[in-house]
Design an enzyme around this catalytic site. Structure first.
Site, mmCIF file in Angstrom:
data_model
loop_
_atom_site.group_PDB
_atom_site.id
_atom_site.type_symbol
_atom_site.label_atom_id
_atom_site.label_comp_id
_atom_site.label_asym_id
_atom_site.label_seq_id
_atom_site.Cartn_x
_atom_site.Cartn_y
_atom_site.Cartn_z
ATOM 1 N N ARG A 276 0.961 -1.566 0.371
ATOM 2 C CA ARG A 276 0.163 -0.174 0.089
ATOM 3 C C ARG A 276 0.373 1.714 -0.084
ATOM 4 N NH1 ARG A 276 -4.919 -0.248 2.037
ATOM 5 N NH2 ARG A 276 -4.444 -2.015 3.178
ATOM 6 N N CYS A 341 -26.354 -4.485 -8.567
ATOM 7 C CA CYS A 341 -27.520 -5.015 -7.773
ATOM 8 C C CYS A 341 -26.287 -5.603 -6.037
ATOM 9 C CB CYS A 341 -27.792 -5.631 -8.737
ATOM 10 S SG CYS A 341 -28.414 -5.060 -10.069
HETATM 11 C C1 LIG Z 1 -0.610 -7.925 2.525
HETATM 12 C C2 LIG Z 1 0.887 -8.191 2.625
HETATM 13 C C3 LIG Z 1 1.737 -7.296 2.732
HETATM 14 C C4 LIG Z 1 1.598 -5.427 2.049
HETATM 15 O O1 LIG Z 1 1.126 -5.249 2.757
HETATM 16 P P1 LIG Z 1 0.534 -3.159 2.777
HETATM 17 O O2 LIG Z 1 -0.136 -3.496 3.804
HETATM 18 O O3 LIG Z 1 0.517 -3.401 1.865
HETATM 19 O O4 LIG Z 1 1.567 -3.031 2.955
HETATM 20 C C5 LIG Z 1 3.012 -7.749 3.539
HETATM 21 N N1 LIG Z 1 3.427 -8.841 3.521
HETATM 22 C C6 LIG Z 1 2.570 -10.399 4.204
HETATM 23 C C7 LIG Z 1 3.277 -11.220 4.206
HETATM 24 C C8 LIG Z 1 0.865 -9.571 3.850
HETATM 25 O O5 LIG Z 1 -0.176 -10.267 3.631
#
Ligand SMILES: *Cc1c(COP(=O)(O)O)cnc(C)c1O
Length: 413
Positions: A276, A341
């Protein structure tokens, strides 16, 4: 969101006005800023510059080939969570030596695929999974490198659906079982324990929970070294938050200045798995107003993007800022809803917006992560196109799906 700004009353991505992109590519449309992605990646890279490190982009946040390729060219590795992501990562030119594989439910087929590719390491989530990796590695007579994902039992203070480091979550190995799992790996001729990993949750606006978890994992590293298990990779996971509404999230520099003093003396390569943070605020979803509707109790703005295009509001009750592409004055309170929907199909509830009319364009901000990646074909809606902007140039990086795409896998059966 610095790369999305009004220029002479029209919202632009870098140098490209969004209304021009809508005209050329239609809506709904995902638009990403290359500069923003680059700068977010570089901020991370700079934060960890003093130690050996590899930033493994969590591509589940946005797995568009052009974005993954671009990050690879900047030196990123990737964190994959499925065979499909491994396939995409390799297609995007990411060297296997920079790929790590996470997830609680890796199939034997996926494990075999990753061993054949000779990825950097597997993040192992359970003793049973370690057995499976060992068996597949033996069959192939290839050594699989593994890290154990520790569940440090730390509350990340985030949404329960994206919290992963508590005992009640399905992720990771509880601390008291960790040493046994490493012993199992050490005793296996085709398993090489090389690292340790944690990831406590997503959209963390404060880094303290990560720091707390790192401290617990360091204790384990020391315990492991005593029993002869060398740890070379220390993976602190992802989870750094971004600004959706008015958050003032701490960033990579805040995390690094607290974590590096703790792990600096361990002599490990630092791994991290941001998703993210890199792409979230680097992308928007562009949508067009179809209708206005007033049912007496509420005013609705019906737009052409639905929960199949961006599910975060429906799934997490997530807040996304919505800005009109053409800057406008005035205020009214509306629900911004999609065409699907389902009553759960909304982009915003009770939102203050300037009065918009049919045909107006809206930008749903901070939609670069878990946006397109979570899109579906629900209601037989073709997935939107994606555009990557660099300066004054815009490049189509995924074409809009067609009706024919919708039935391709069912044809000729
Ligand atoms: C989803 C996930 C991430 C990334 O998470 P962000 O919040 O997008 O940085 C990193 N490591 C693992 C194991 C994840 O499941």
């Amino acid at each position: 969101m610095e790369e999305f700004r009004y220029r002479e009353g029209v919202l632009a991505c870098e140098g490209v006005p969004l209304n021009e992109l809508a005209q050329v590519h239609g809506t709904p449309l995902y638009v990403y800023s290359e500069r923003s992605i680059r700068e977010r990646f570089k901020a991370l890279d700079a934060a960890y510059a003093d130690v050996p490190h590899l930033i493994c982009y969590a591509m589940k946040a946005n797995d568009n080939l052009a974005i993954v390729r671009m990050l690879g060219q900047l030196g990123a590795g990737v964190d994959v969570v499925s065979g499909g992501e491994l396939f995409r990562a390799r297609r995007a030119g990411i060297p296997a030596s920079r790929i790590i594989f996470a997830g609680v439910g890796k199939t034997r087929g996926e494990i075999a695929q990753a061993i054949e590719e000779d990825i950097l390491l597997f993040n192992v989530e359970s003793p049973a999974e370690l057995v499976a990796i060992g068996e597949v590695a033996s069959e192939k007579r290839r050594v699989a490198r593994v890290s154990v994902r520790v569940n440090p039992n730390v509350d990340p203070q985030t949404h329960p659906y994206i919290s992963t480091g508590l005992k009640k979550n399905k992720f990771g190995v509880p601390t008291e079982q960790v040493v046994d799992v490493y012993r199992q790996a050490l005793d296996h001729p085709y398993l090489e324990p090389v690292g340790i990993q944690m990831h406590i949750g997503s959209q963390l606006v404060r880094v303290q929970p990560i720091v707390d978890a790192v401290s617990r994992v360091i204790e384990l590293v020391q315990e492991l070294r005593v029993v002869g298990i060398p740890i070379r990779y220390f993976d602190i996971g992802g989870g750094l938050g971004i600004r959706y509404r008015d958050e003032q999230p701490e960033g990579p520099a805040d995390l690094a200045c607290r974590v590096l003093p703790l792990i600096g003396s361990l002599g490990v390569t630092l791994l991290c798995e941001p998703g993210r943070f890199i792409v979230g605020s680097s992308g928007i979803l562009l949508t067009k107003v179809l209708y206005r509707k007033d049912n007496g109790a509420k005013r609705f703005v019906v737009v052409d993007a639905g929960m199949n295009d961006l599910i975060r509001p429906s799934l997490y009750d997530a807040h996304h800022e919505i800005w009109p592409v053409q800057q406008k004055c005035g205020e009214e309170v509306v629900d911004v809803v999609g065409p699907i929907c389902e009553s759960g199909d909304f982009l915003a509830h009770d939102r203050v917006l300037p009065p918009v009319a049919a045909g107006d364009l809206l930008a749903v901000l901070s939609a670069g992560a878990y946006g397109f990646a979570m899109a579906s074909n629900y209601n037989a809606r073709p997935k939107p196109a994606e555009v990557l902007v660099a300066g004054n140039a815009a490049r189509l990086v995924r074409r809009r799906e067609t009706y024919e795409d919708l039935i391709r896998a069912e044809e000729g059966l």
